[in-house]
Scaffold this active site. Structure first.
Site, PDB file in Angstrom:
ATOM      1  N   ALA A  66     -27.858 -31.374  35.900  1.00 18.41           N
ATOM      2  CA  ALA A  66     -28.273 -30.531  37.017  1.00 18.41           C
ATOM      3  C   ALA A  66     -27.045 -30.241  37.877  1.00 18.41           C
ATOM      4  O   ALA A  66     -26.080 -31.017  37.877  1.00 18.41           O
ATOM      5  CB  ALA A  66     -29.336 -31.252  37.832  1.00 18.41           C
ATOM      6  N   GLY A 109     -29.431 -33.860  33.165  1.00 14.41           N
ATOM      7  CA  GLY A 109     -30.387 -32.818  32.784  1.00 14.41           C
ATOM      8  C   GLY A 109     -30.048 -32.183  31.440  1.00 14.41           C
ATOM      9  O   GLY A 109     -30.936 -31.659  30.754  1.00 14.41           O
ATOM     10  N   GLU A 112     -31.479 -34.475  28.931  1.00 12.95           N
ATOM     11  CA  GLU A 112     -32.938 -34.349  29.051  1.00 12.95           C
ATOM     12  C   GLU A 112     -33.415 -33.043  28.411  1.00 12.95           C
ATOM     13  O   GLU A 112     -34.489 -32.994  27.794  1.00 12.95           O
ATOM     14  CB  GLU A 112     -33.340 -34.427  30.526  1.00 12.95           C
ATOM     15  CG  GLU A 112     -33.144 -35.846  31.069  1.00 12.95           C
ATOM     16  CD  GLU A 112     -33.145 -35.948  32.587  1.00 12.95           C
ATOM     17  OE1 GLU A 112     -32.565 -35.053  33.239  1.00 12.95           O
ATOM     18  OE2 GLU A 112     -33.716 -36.913  33.112  1.00 12.95           O
ATOM     19  N   GLU A 132     -26.514 -40.333  36.018  1.00 17.11           N
ATOM     20  CA  GLU A 132     -26.890 -40.063  37.415  1.00 17.11           C
ATOM     21  C   GLU A 132     -26.602 -41.245  38.327  1.00 17.11           C
ATOM     22  O   GLU A 132     -26.333 -41.081  39.509  1.00 17.11           O
ATOM     23  CB  GLU A 132     -28.383 -39.705  37.502  1.00 17.11           C
ATOM     24  CG  GLU A 132     -28.764 -38.373  36.873  1.00 17.11           C
ATOM     25  CD  GLU A 132     -29.128 -38.464  35.401  1.00 17.11           C
ATOM     26  OE1 GLU A 132     -28.779 -39.478  34.744  1.00 17.11           O
ATOM     27  OE2 GLU A 132     -29.751 -37.510  34.911  1.00 17.11           O
TER      28      GLU A 132
HETATM   29  N1  CAA Z   1     -22.854 -30.094  38.619  1.00 19.46           N
HETATM   30  C1  CAA Z   1     -22.019 -29.221  39.206  1.00 19.46           C
HETATM   31  N2  CAA Z   1     -20.778 -28.985  38.744  1.00 19.46           N
HETATM   32  C2  CAA Z   1     -20.363 -29.662  37.677  1.00 19.46           C
HETATM   33  C3  CAA Z   1     -21.182 -30.600  37.017  1.00 19.46           C
HETATM   34  C4  CAA Z   1     -22.496 -30.794  37.524  1.00 19.46           C
HETATM   35  N3  CAA Z   1     -23.368 -31.618  36.947  1.00 19.46           N
HETATM   36  N4  CAA Z   1     -20.483 -31.123  35.974  1.00 19.46           N
HETATM   37  C5  CAA Z   1     -19.284 -30.533  35.974  1.00 19.46           C
HETATM   38  N5  CAA Z   1     -19.206 -29.635  37.000  1.00 19.46           N
HETATM   39  C6  CAA Z   1     -18.093 -28.767  37.367  1.00 19.46           C
HETATM   40  C7  CAA Z   1     -16.988 -29.551  38.081  1.00 19.46           C
HETATM   41  O1  CAA Z   1     -17.281 -29.698  39.449  1.00 19.46           O
HETATM   42  C8  CAA Z   1     -15.810 -28.644  37.829  1.00 19.46           C
HETATM   43  O2  CAA Z   1     -15.924 -27.529  38.688  1.00 19.46           O
HETATM   44  P1  CAA Z   1     -14.625 -26.961  39.504  1.00 19.46           P
HETATM   45  O3  CAA Z   1     -13.639 -26.592  38.412  1.00 19.46           O
HETATM   46  O4  CAA Z   1     -15.187 -25.797  40.235  1.00 19.46           O
HETATM   47  O5  CAA Z   1     -14.157 -28.098  40.331  1.00 19.46           O
HETATM   48  C9  CAA Z   1     -16.070 -28.128  36.400  1.00 19.46           C
HETATM   49  O6  CAA Z   1     -17.467 -28.267  36.182  1.00 19.46           O
HETATM   50  C10 CAA Z   1     -15.335 -28.928  35.353  1.00 19.46           C
HETATM   51  O7  CAA Z   1     -15.690 -30.306  35.508  1.00 19.46           O
HETATM   52  P2  CAA Z   1     -14.597 -31.490  35.645  1.00 19.46           P
HETATM   53  O8  CAA Z   1     -13.328 -30.969  36.246  1.00 19.46           O
HETATM   54  O9  CAA Z   1     -15.257 -32.642  36.333  1.00 19.46           O
HETATM   55  O10 CAA Z   1     -14.349 -31.789  34.101  1.00 19.46           O
HETATM   56  P3  CAA Z   1     -13.874 -33.186  33.436  1.00 19.46           P
HETATM   57  O11 CAA Z   1     -13.575 -32.839  32.032  1.00 19.46           O
HETATM   58  O12 CAA Z   1     -12.834 -33.838  34.276  1.00 19.46           O
HETATM   59  O13 CAA Z   1     -15.167 -34.143  33.517  1.00 19.46           O
HETATM   60  C11 CAA Z   1     -17.503 -34.647  33.242  1.00 19.46           C
HETATM   61  C12 CAA Z   1     -16.313 -33.795  32.778  1.00 19.46           C
HETATM   62  C13 CAA Z   1     -17.281 -36.127  32.857  1.00 19.46           C
HETATM   63  C14 CAA Z   1     -18.734 -34.112  32.529  1.00 19.46           C
HETATM   64  C15 CAA Z   1     -17.664 -34.543  34.784  1.00 19.46           C
HETATM   65  O14 CAA Z   1     -17.655 -33.156  35.142  1.00 19.46           O
HETATM   66  C16 CAA Z   1     -18.942 -35.140  35.303  1.00 19.46           C
HETATM   67  O15 CAA Z   1     -19.038 -36.338  35.458  1.00 19.46           O
HETATM   68  N6  CAA Z   1     -19.937 -34.277  35.610  1.00 19.46           N
HETATM   69  C17 CAA Z   1     -21.188 -34.727  36.224  1.00 19.46           C
HETATM   70  C18 CAA Z   1     -22.099 -35.370  35.197  1.00 19.46           C
HETATM   71  C19 CAA Z   1     -23.360 -35.854  35.878  1.00 19.46           C
HETATM   72  O16 CAA Z   1     -23.350 -36.701  36.768  1.00 19.46           O
HETATM   73  N7  CAA Z   1     -24.500 -35.274  35.458  1.00 19.46           N
HETATM   74  C20 CAA Z   1     -25.806 -35.615  36.026  1.00 19.46           C
HETATM   75  C21 CAA Z   1     -26.161 -34.611  37.124  1.00 19.46           C
HETATM   76  S1  CAA Z   1     -27.628 -35.038  38.013  1.00 19.46           S
HETATM   77  C22 CAA Z   1     -28.899 -34.662  36.954  1.00 19.46           C
HETATM   78  O17 CAA Z   1     -28.720 -34.090  35.882  1.00 19.46           O
HETATM   79  C23 CAA Z   1     -30.267 -35.054  37.467  1.00 19.46           C
HETATM   80  C24 CAA Z   1     -31.384 -34.830  36.523  1.00 19.46           C
HETATM   81  O18 CAA Z   1     -31.783 -35.693  35.752  1.00 19.46           O
HETATM   82  C25 CAA Z   1     -32.134 -33.576  36.588  1.00 19.46           C
END
Ligand code: CAA
Length: 258
Positions: A66, A109, A112, A132
């Site tokens: 998400a 998500g 999921e 998460e």
């Molecule tokens: N939401 C918003 N933006 C996201 C994102 C997310 N879930 N995942 C990645 N992005 C964005 C980053 O902010 C970044 O944007 P900018 O270039 O504008 O800064 C871009 O995508 C590239 O990401 P990274 O620079 O972080 O890339 P990386 O290769 O260094 O890391 C990653 C990759 C490990 C996937 C890292 O991006 C990460 O940890 N992302 C979040 C993963 C996460 O926590 N997901 C769960 C979300 S909550 C959820 O999903 C709830 C549910 O059950 C419904």
């Protein structure tokens, strides 16, 4: 065929293909994108020429979850009123077989979403996770229920409580992925599988899918409802906002237990 901003919808033979198309944000599932995804899937489901549907993000990334930036300031009431996750109830009603073609990250998500499909084909570079907890939250779109049922309680707890990711091979070994293919072939292989399904008798296919879904989802609804409410409730904690803000600011979070 409808035009969308965040997803691409196409047809190859009798196989519908929906491609998540927000690669710079790693296909983070923002509300409008989720609405388009559901709309595109329902469109293909209603199309008589389509017999199976592939959901993919292409060879690099499936979906990193998400959209955290969308949620970082949200209150539980905002989350409840937006109820983006509720949209996915419609996805469960798609009658044609859904194949998730997962390359790269399928997190939160994204994982999921893959688990809402019938068959998961993983590229060698796929990484499955429910991270998460790292941002002060918990899965909210079925992860605690479907991952636990797919791979068993103990590995699911390891993943959900620590944020550990599974490789494609591990996902295959534990029954989350059905097949692993080279990443550059992920869409081709998933479409090939879709074409194989498309040759099967449509009514038997539909009823068999429904029967499998019942085996998997039976009595899951209570758990899903509980999970969704607790996920929304976590937006009342300072820790969740600290976790999401820390992600946005690219720093380590400090949790206070409040
Ligand atoms: N939401 C918003 N933006 C996201 C994102 C997310 N879930 N995942 C990645 N992005 C964005 C980053 O902010 C970044 O944007 P900018 O270039 O504008 O800064 C871009 O995508 C590239 O990401 P990274 O620079 O972080 O890339 P990386 O290769 O260094 O890391 C990653 C990759 C490990 C996937 C890292 O991006 C990460 O940890 N992302 C979040 C993963 C996460 O926590 N997901 C769960 C979300 S909550 C959820 O999903 C709830 C549910 O059950 C419904």
């Amino acid at each position: 065929m409808a035009e969308y901003e965040y997803v691409l919808s196409s047809i190859d033979g009798a196989v519908g293909i929906v491609t998540l198309n927000r690669p710079k944000q790693l296909n983070a599932l923002a509300g409008p994108m989720m609405r388009e995804l559901v709309d595109a899937l329902e469109g293909l489901d209603a199309n008589q020429d389509v017999r199976a549907i592939v959901i993919t993000g292409g060879p690099t990334v499936f979906a990193a979850g998400a959209d955290i930036k969308d949620m970082s300031d949200a209150t539980p009431v905002d989350m409840l009123l937006r109820n983006n996750i509720g949209l996915w109830d419609r996805l469960k009603k798609v009658s044609k077989p859904l194949i998730a073609a997962v390359a790269g990250y399928a997190l939160g998500g994204g994982c999921e979403l893959a688990m809402l499909c019938d068959i998961i084909v993983a590229a060698e570079n796929a990484r499955f996770g429910q991270p998460e907890i790292n941002i002060g939250l918990m899965p909210g779109a079925g992860g605690t229920q479907r991952l636990t049922r797919s791979i068993g309680k103990f590995l699911a707890a390891d993943m959900i409580l620590t944020g550990r990711m599974l490789s494609a091979e591990e996902a295959l070994q534990h029954g989350l992925a059905a097949r692993v293919v080279p990443h550059e072939l992920i869409v081709d292989e998933a479409v090939r599988l879709g074409k194989q399904l498309a040759k099967q008798p449509p009514v038997a296919l539909r009823l068999a899918k429904e029967a499998i879904t019942r085996a998997f989802e039976g009595r899951v609804d209570d758990g899903i409802e509980f999970e969704r409410k607790t996920f929304y409730l976590l937006f009342a904690t300072q820790d969740a906002h600290e976790g999401m803000q820390a992600f946005i600011e690219r720093r380590q979070p400090t949790y206070q237990g409040r």
